[in-house]
Design an enzyme around this catalytic site. Structure first.
Site, PDB file in Angstrom:
ATOM      1  N   ARG A  31       0.812  -1.248   0.155  1.00 46.15           N
ATOM      2  CA  ARG A  31       0.080  -0.032   0.208  1.00 46.15           C
ATOM      3  C   ARG A  31       0.879   1.141  -0.096  1.00 46.15           C
ATOM      4  O   ARG A  31       1.834   1.442   0.889  1.00 46.15           O
ATOM      5  CB  ARG A  31      -1.007   0.001   1.173  1.00 46.15           C
ATOM      6  CG  ARG A  31      -1.968  -1.074   1.126  1.00 46.15           C
ATOM      7  CD  ARG A  31      -3.196  -1.019   2.077  1.00 46.15           C
ATOM      8  NE  ARG A  31      -3.636  -2.183   2.169  1.00 46.15           N
ATOM      9  CZ  ARG A  31      -4.907  -2.577   1.442  1.00 46.15           C
ATOM     10  NH1 ARG A  31      -4.995  -1.849   0.268  1.00 46.15           N
ATOM     11  NH2 ARG A  31      -5.317  -3.932   1.426  1.00 46.15           N
ATOM     12  N   ASP A  32       0.368   2.196  -0.822  1.00 46.00           N
ATOM     13  CA  ASP A  32       1.029   3.603  -0.773  1.00 46.00           C
ATOM     14  C   ASP A  32       1.112   4.211   0.474  1.00 46.00           C
ATOM     15  O   ASP A  32      -0.133   4.310   1.195  1.00 46.00           O
ATOM     16  CB  ASP A  32       0.544   4.376  -2.134  1.00 46.00           C
ATOM     17  CG  ASP A  32       1.598   5.440  -2.394  1.00 46.00           C
ATOM     18  OD1 ASP A  32       1.939   5.637  -3.413  1.00 46.00           O
ATOM     19  OD2 ASP A  32       1.546   6.399  -1.503  1.00 46.00           O
ATOM     20  N   ILE A  33       2.062   4.879   1.034  1.00 51.69           N
ATOM     21  CA  ILE A  33       2.165   5.360   2.273  1.00 51.69           C
ATOM     22  C   ILE A  33       1.502   6.787   2.176  1.00 51.69           C
ATOM     23  O   ILE A  33       0.962   7.237   3.458  1.00 51.69           O
ATOM     24  CB  ILE A  33       3.841   5.907   2.639  1.00 51.69           C
ATOM     25  CG1 ILE A  33       4.077   5.728   4.011  1.00 51.69           C
ATOM     26  CG2 ILE A  33       4.155   7.025   1.793  1.00 51.69           C
ATOM     27  CD1 ILE A  33       5.281   5.575   4.677  1.00 51.69           C
ATOM     28  N   ASN A  89       4.482   6.560 -13.723  1.00 52.63           N
ATOM     29  CA  ASN A  89       5.192   7.953 -14.124  1.00 52.63           C
ATOM     30  C   ASN A  89       6.328   7.653 -14.622  1.00 52.63           C
ATOM     31  O   ASN A  89       7.253   6.530 -13.893  1.00 52.63           O
ATOM     32  CB  ASN A  89       5.162   8.710 -12.543  1.00 52.63           C
ATOM     33  CG  ASN A  89       3.505   9.029 -12.255  1.00 52.63           C
ATOM     34  OD1 ASN A  89       2.708   9.270 -13.112  1.00 52.63           O
ATOM     35  ND2 ASN A  89       3.344   8.927 -10.927  1.00 52.63           N
ATOM     36  N   VAL A  98      10.003   8.095  -7.109  1.00 56.66           N
ATOM     37  CA  VAL A  98      11.039   6.945  -6.691  1.00 56.66           C
ATOM     38  C   VAL A  98      11.395   6.214  -7.822  1.00 56.66           C
ATOM     39  O   VAL A  98      10.579   5.707  -8.648  1.00 56.66           O
ATOM     40  CB  VAL A  98      10.130   6.079  -5.701  1.00 56.66           C
ATOM     41  CG1 VAL A  98      10.904   4.528  -5.390  1.00 56.66           C
ATOM     42  CG2 VAL A  98       9.579   6.706  -4.504  1.00 56.66           C
ATOM     43  N   HIS A 102       7.383   1.172 -10.868  1.00 59.67           N
ATOM     44  CA  HIS A 102       6.426   0.870  -9.908  1.00 59.67           C
ATOM     45  C   HIS A 102       5.076   1.341 -10.823  1.00 59.67           C
ATOM     46  O   HIS A 102       4.894   2.325 -11.383  1.00 59.67           O
ATOM     47  CB  HIS A 102       6.252   1.391  -8.834  1.00 59.67           C
ATOM     48  CG  HIS A 102       6.366   2.832  -8.591  1.00 59.67           C
ATOM     49  ND1 HIS A 102       7.643   3.769  -8.809  1.00 59.67           N
ATOM     50  CD2 HIS A 102       5.708   4.017  -8.389  1.00 59.67           C
ATOM     51  CE1 HIS A 102       7.896   4.777  -8.670  1.00 59.67           C
ATOM     52  NE2 HIS A 102       6.355   5.047  -8.534  1.00 59.67           N
ATOM     53  N   HIS A 104       1.225   2.072 -10.219  1.00 65.10           N
ATOM     54  CA  HIS A 104       0.169   2.559  -9.274  1.00 65.10           C
ATOM     55  C   HIS A 104      -1.037   2.047  -9.530  1.00 65.10           C
ATOM     56  O   HIS A 104      -1.573   2.016 -10.593  1.00 65.10           O
ATOM     57  CB  HIS A 104      -0.029   4.018  -9.275  1.00 65.10           C
ATOM     58  CG  HIS A 104       1.078   5.211  -8.874  1.00 65.10           C
ATOM     59  ND1 HIS A 104       1.242   5.521  -7.667  1.00 65.10           N
ATOM     60  CD2 HIS A 104       2.085   5.231  -9.434  1.00 65.10           C
ATOM     61  CE1 HIS A 104       2.283   5.974  -7.653  1.00 65.10           C
ATOM     62  NE2 HIS A 104       2.834   6.124  -8.423  1.00 65.10           N
TER      63      HIS A 104
HETATM   64  P1  AMP Z   1       5.799   8.044  -8.153  1.00 62.51           P
HETATM   65  O1  AMP Z   1       5.824   9.716  -7.593  1.00 62.51           O
HETATM   66  O2  AMP Z   1       5.262   7.570  -9.092  1.00 62.51           O
HETATM   67  O3  AMP Z   1       7.433   7.888  -8.189  1.00 62.51           O
HETATM   68  O4  AMP Z   1       5.387   7.270  -6.777  1.00 62.51           O
HETATM   69  C1  AMP Z   1       6.072   7.147  -5.676  1.00 62.51           C
HETATM   70  C2  AMP Z   1       4.944   6.545  -4.582  1.00 62.51           C
HETATM   71  O5  AMP Z   1       6.007   5.868  -3.507  1.00 62.51           O
HETATM   72  C3  AMP Z   1       4.435   7.830  -3.830  1.00 62.51           C
HETATM   73  O6  AMP Z   1       2.954   7.765  -4.213  1.00 62.51           O
HETATM   74  C4  AMP Z   1       4.702   7.745  -2.543  1.00 62.51           C
HETATM   75  O7  AMP Z   1       3.596   8.070  -1.753  1.00 62.51           O
HETATM   76  C5  AMP Z   1       5.132   6.265  -2.418  1.00 62.51           C
HETATM   77  N1  AMP Z   1       6.042   5.954  -1.295  1.00 62.51           N
HETATM   78  C6  AMP Z   1       7.042   6.870  -1.017  1.00 62.51           C
HETATM   79  N2  AMP Z   1       7.699   5.964  -0.036  1.00 62.51           N
HETATM   80  C7  AMP Z   1       6.946   4.837   0.513  1.00 62.51           C
HETATM   81  C8  AMP Z   1       7.061   4.051   1.466  1.00 62.51           C
HETATM   82  N3  AMP Z   1       7.977   3.666   2.276  1.00 62.51           N
HETATM   83  N4  AMP Z   1       5.968   3.173   1.494  1.00 62.51           N
HETATM   84  C9  AMP Z   1       5.004   3.019   0.471  1.00 62.51           C
HETATM   85  N5  AMP Z   1       4.749   3.918  -0.395  1.00 62.51           N
HETATM   86  C10 AMP Z   1       5.707   4.956  -0.427  1.00 62.51           C
END
Ligand code: AMP
Ligand code: ZN
Length: 116
Positions: A31-33, A89, A98, A102, A104
Site C-alpha cells: 500500500r502507498d504510504i 510515471n 521513486v 512501479h 500505481h
Molecule cells: P511516483 O511519484 O510515481 O514515483 O510514486 C512514488 C510513490 O511512492 C508515491 O505515491 C509515494 O507516496 C510512495 N511511497 C514513498 N515512500 C513509500 C514507502 N516507504 N512506502 C509506501 N509507499 C511509499
C-alpha cells in the site's frame, strides 16, 4: 539486480517494512504510504529498473507481471468490476519521485480524466 540505495529494493527485500498485499518471486505489491484513493497499491518488480526508459528486452516481461498482479489485487480489493486505474510515471514531467519502476493501482472512488 538490486540497488543498495533504492527504497523499493529495500522494501522488496524486507529491509524496510511495508503493508504488503501481494508478492511472488518476481513482483511485490504494497500500500502507498500517501494514498490518493481508498485503494492505492504500488506494484514493483523485484529486479531494480529505474524508469520505463531503462527497460531492456530481458526486463520487458516484468511489465506483464505487474499487470497480472494488478488484476489479481483489484479482485481481492473488490474494485475489479467497478473499475480502477493503473499509472506509471516516468521521470520529472510525470512526477516520478521513486526511481524503481512501479505501477500505481488506484480504485475505490470515481477517477477523473484528464489526470492532473
Ligand atoms: P511516483 O511519484 O510515481 O514515483 O510514486 C512514488 C510513490 O511512492 C508515491 O505515491 C509515494 O507516496 C510512495 N511511497 C514513498 N515512500 C513509500 C514507502 N516507504 N512506502 C509506501 N509507499 C511509499
Ligand atoms: Zn530498486
Amino acid at each position: 539486480m538490486a540497488d543498495a540505495d533504492c527504497l523499493f529494493c529495500k522494501i522488496s527485500s524486507g529491509e524496510i517494512a511495508a503493508d504488503r498485499v501481494f508478492e511472488n518471486d518476481s513482483v511485490v505489491a504494497f500500500r502507498d504510504i500517501n494514498p490518493q484513493a481508498p485503494t492505492h497499491v504500488l506494484i514493483i518488480p523485484r529486479r531494480h529498473v529505474a524508469t520505463i526508459n531503462d527497460l531492456t528486452d530481458g526486463e520487458s516481461g516484468d511489465i506483464n507481471l505487474l499487470f497480472e498482479a494488478a488484476a489479481i489485487i483489484a479482485r481481492t480489493e473488490g474494485i475489479a468490476e467497478d473499475g480502477y486505474r493503473v499509472t506509471m510515471n516516468c521521470n520529472a514531467a510525470a512526477g516520478q519521485t521513486v526511481f524503481h519502476l512501479h505501477l500505481h493501482l488506484l480504485g475505490g472512488r470515481q477517477m477523473t480524466w484528464p489526470p492532473g
